[in-house]
Design a protein around this motif. Structure first.
Motif, short mmCIF file in Angstrom:
data_model
loop_
_atom_site.label_atom_id
_atom_site.label_comp_id
_atom_site.label_asym_id
_atom_site.label_seq_id
_atom_site.Cartn_x
_atom_site.Cartn_y
_atom_site.Cartn_z
N GLY A 12 0.82 -1.20 0.00
CA GLY A 12 0.00 0.00 0.00
C GLY A 12 0.86 1.25 0.00
N SER A 13 0.21 2.40 -0.01
CA SER A 13 0.93 3.67 -0.08
C SER A 13 0.61 4.57 1.11
CB SER A 13 0.58 4.39 -1.39
OG SER A 13 -0.83 4.63 -1.47
N THR A 14 0.03 4.02 2.17
CA THR A 14 -0.31 4.84 3.33
C THR A 14 0.95 5.28 4.06
OG1 THR A 14 -0.44 3.02 4.94
CG2 THR A 14 -2.38 3.41 3.57
N TRP A 15 0.80 6.24 4.98
CA TRP A 15 1.97 6.70 5.73
C TRP A 15 2.52 5.59 6.62
CZ3 TRP A 15 1.96 6.71 11.05
CH2 TRP A 15 0.72 6.62 11.70
N LEU A 16 1.66 4.65 7.01
CA LEU A 16 2.14 3.52 7.80
C LEU A 16 3.02 2.59 6.94
CD1 LEU A 16 -1.02 2.64 9.91
CD2 LEU A 16 1.23 3.29 10.81
N HIS A 17 2.65 2.40 5.70
CA HIS A 17 3.47 1.59 4.79
C HIS A 17 4.82 2.26 4.55
CE1 HIS A 17 -0.43 -0.32 3.88
NE2 HIS A 17 0.27 -1.34 3.43
N ARG A 18 4.84 3.60 4.53
CA ARG A 18 6.08 4.31 4.24
C ARG A 18 6.96 4.49 5.46
NH1 ARG A 18 2.24 7.62 1.61
NH2 ARG A 18 2.55 9.22 3.22
N THR A 19 6.40 4.29 6.64
CA THR A 19 7.19 4.44 7.86
C THR A 19 8.23 3.32 7.96
OG1 THR A 19 5.30 5.43 9.01
CG2 THR A 19 7.07 4.55 10.39
N PRO A 20 9.48 3.65 8.32
CA PRO A 20 10.52 2.62 8.42
C PRO A 20 10.14 1.53 9.42
CG PRO A 20 11.48 4.81 8.46
CD PRO A 20 10.00 5.01 8.56
N PRO A 21 10.51 0.29 9.15
CA PRO A 21 10.17 -0.82 10.06
C PRO A 21 10.69 -0.59 11.48
CG PRO A 21 10.95 -1.68 7.97
CD PRO A 21 11.17 -0.21 7.93
N GLY A 22 11.89 0.00 11.61
CA GLY A 22 12.43 0.25 12.94
C GLY A 22 11.55 1.16 13.77
N ALA A 23 11.00 2.20 13.12
CA ALA A 23 10.12 3.12 13.84
C ALA A 23 8.84 2.42 14.26
CB ALA A 23 9.80 4.32 12.94
N LYS A 24 8.31 1.56 13.41
CA LYS A 24 7.07 0.84 13.76
C LYS A 24 7.32 -0.16 14.88
CE LYS A 24 6.15 0.08 9.31
NZ LYS A 24 5.49 -0.32 8.05
N LEU A 25 8.47 -0.82 14.85
CA LEU A 25 8.80 -1.75 15.94
C LEU A 25 8.95 -1.00 17.26
CD1 LEU A 25 11.37 -4.10 14.16
CD2 LEU A 25 9.18 -4.78 15.14
N VAL A 100 -7.23 -6.98 22.75
CA VAL A 100 -7.68 -6.64 21.40
C VAL A 100 -6.77 -5.57 20.80
CG1 VAL A 100 -9.57 -5.70 20.03
CG2 VAL A 100 -10.05 -7.30 21.89
N ALA A 101 -6.40 -4.57 21.61
CA ALA A 101 -5.55 -3.49 21.11
C ALA A 101 -4.19 -4.02 20.66
CB ALA A 101 -5.37 -2.43 22.20
N LEU A 102 -3.57 -4.89 21.46
CA LEU A 102 -2.25 -5.40 21.11
C LEU A 102 -2.30 -6.29 19.87
CD1 LEU A 102 -0.83 -6.15 24.68
CD2 LEU A 102 -0.22 -4.27 23.15
N VAL A 103 -3.36 -7.08 19.75
CA VAL A 103 -3.51 -7.91 18.55
C VAL A 103 -3.69 -7.02 17.31
CG1 VAL A 103 -5.03 -9.54 17.38
CG2 VAL A 103 -4.39 -9.93 19.75
N LEU A 104 -4.48 -5.97 17.44
CA LEU A 104 -4.68 -5.06 16.31
C LEU A 104 -3.38 -4.34 15.95
CD1 LEU A 104 -8.17 -3.47 17.08
CD2 LEU A 104 -7.61 -5.25 15.43
N LEU A 105 -2.62 -3.93 16.95
CA LEU A 105 -1.35 -3.26 16.69
C LEU A 105 -0.37 -4.18 15.97
CD1 LEU A 105 -0.89 -1.31 20.05
CD2 LEU A 105 -1.36 -0.31 17.81
N ALA A 106 -0.29 -5.43 16.43
CA ALA A 106 0.58 -6.40 15.77
C ALA A 106 0.11 -6.66 14.34
CB ALA A 106 0.62 -7.71 16.56
N THR A 107 -1.22 -6.68 14.14
CA THR A 107 -1.76 -6.90 12.80
C THR A 107 -1.41 -5.74 11.88
OG1 THR A 107 -3.60 -8.17 13.73
CG2 THR A 107 -3.87 -7.33 11.49
N VAL A 108 -1.52 -4.51 12.40
CA VAL A 108 -1.16 -3.33 11.61
C VAL A 108 0.31 -3.40 11.20
CG1 VAL A 108 -0.80 -0.83 11.70
CG2 VAL A 108 -2.94 -1.82 12.55
N LEU A 109 1.17 -3.82 12.13
CA LEU A 109 2.59 -3.93 11.83
C LEU A 109 2.84 -4.90 10.68
CD1 LEU A 109 5.61 -3.44 12.49
CD2 LEU A 109 5.43 -5.31 14.15
#
Length: 208
Positions: A12-25, A100-109
């Motif tokens: 995808g092209s969302t800002w989450l897709h463009r965010t570096p993996p290190g920052a998301k981790l 639920v929040a942690l599962v959703l966050l892991a799913t987003v990652l």
């Protein structure tokens, strides 16, 4: 969308897709830590709201989201019921919202980050710890297995629920819990045996 991590990423092209993996981790680690440090239903619900917002931003799709939540339903019901019985409504809301929040966050990652990028980032971040005995490759592999285990366990829970319904045993907790536990343990053992067969995780003994 597959329940396994390898099939979870969606380009995808969302800002989450463009965010570096290190920052998301780092963000996932920070939010996970905050769920431990900040107690109470209000904090848990705030975390759940933030996770929901990130789900929307990831554009993972309503169908995929509902499928993930459906697999989580049995665990949520069991956890919420147990906490309600043992510690009251406030603790039940807190536990369920955090889960639920942690599962959703892991799913987003995993939806917004290719698994190869996750592994490379983890390995690079942990490599400076090698002199301390930390095997960066092994830790990255363990992290990947944990992420894969979450949706896989949810899928097993849903299959167990459907099997109990088919046998008319939906009100018998043992008809769900016993097969669920046995299948999860069996999957874990099969994964361990597969890794061992490939020589992953073997530690040389004395004199080797």
């Amino acid at each position: 969308m597959s329940a396994g991590l390898l099939g979870l990423h969606r380009p995808g092209s969302t800002w989450l897709h463009r965010t570096p993996p290190g920052a998301k981790l780092a963000g996932l680690a920070l939010l996970g830590t905050s769920s431990v440090l900040l107690r109470g239903p209000a904090a848990a619900l705030a975390l759940l709201a933030l996770a929901g917002l990130l789900v929307v931003c990831s554009r993972m799709g309503v169908r995929s989201l509902l499928r993930s939540l459906r697999r989580l339903l049995l665990v949520v019901v069991l956890l919420g019921g147990w906490q309600l019985w043992q510690q009251g409504a406030a603790r039940a809301v807190e536990s369920v919202a955090e889960l639920v929040a942690l599962v959703l966050l892991a799913t987003v990652l995993t939806v917004t980050t290719p698994v190869d990028a996750l592994l490379q980032t983890l390995t690079r971040l942990l490599r400076p710890l090698r002199p301390l005995g930390v095997d960066a490759d092994q830790v990255a592999l363990a992290f990947t297995l944990v992420l894969r285990a979450v949706p896989a366990t949810m899928e097993i829970a849903e299959e167990t629920r459907q099997a109990a319904l088919a046998r008319g045993l939906q009100r018998d907790p043992r008809a769900r819990l016993v097969p669920l536990v046995l299948r999860v343990v069996g999957r874990a053992r099969a994964t361990g045996e597969a890794l061992h067969a490939r020589g992953i995780g073997d530690q040389p003994g004395p004199g080797r």
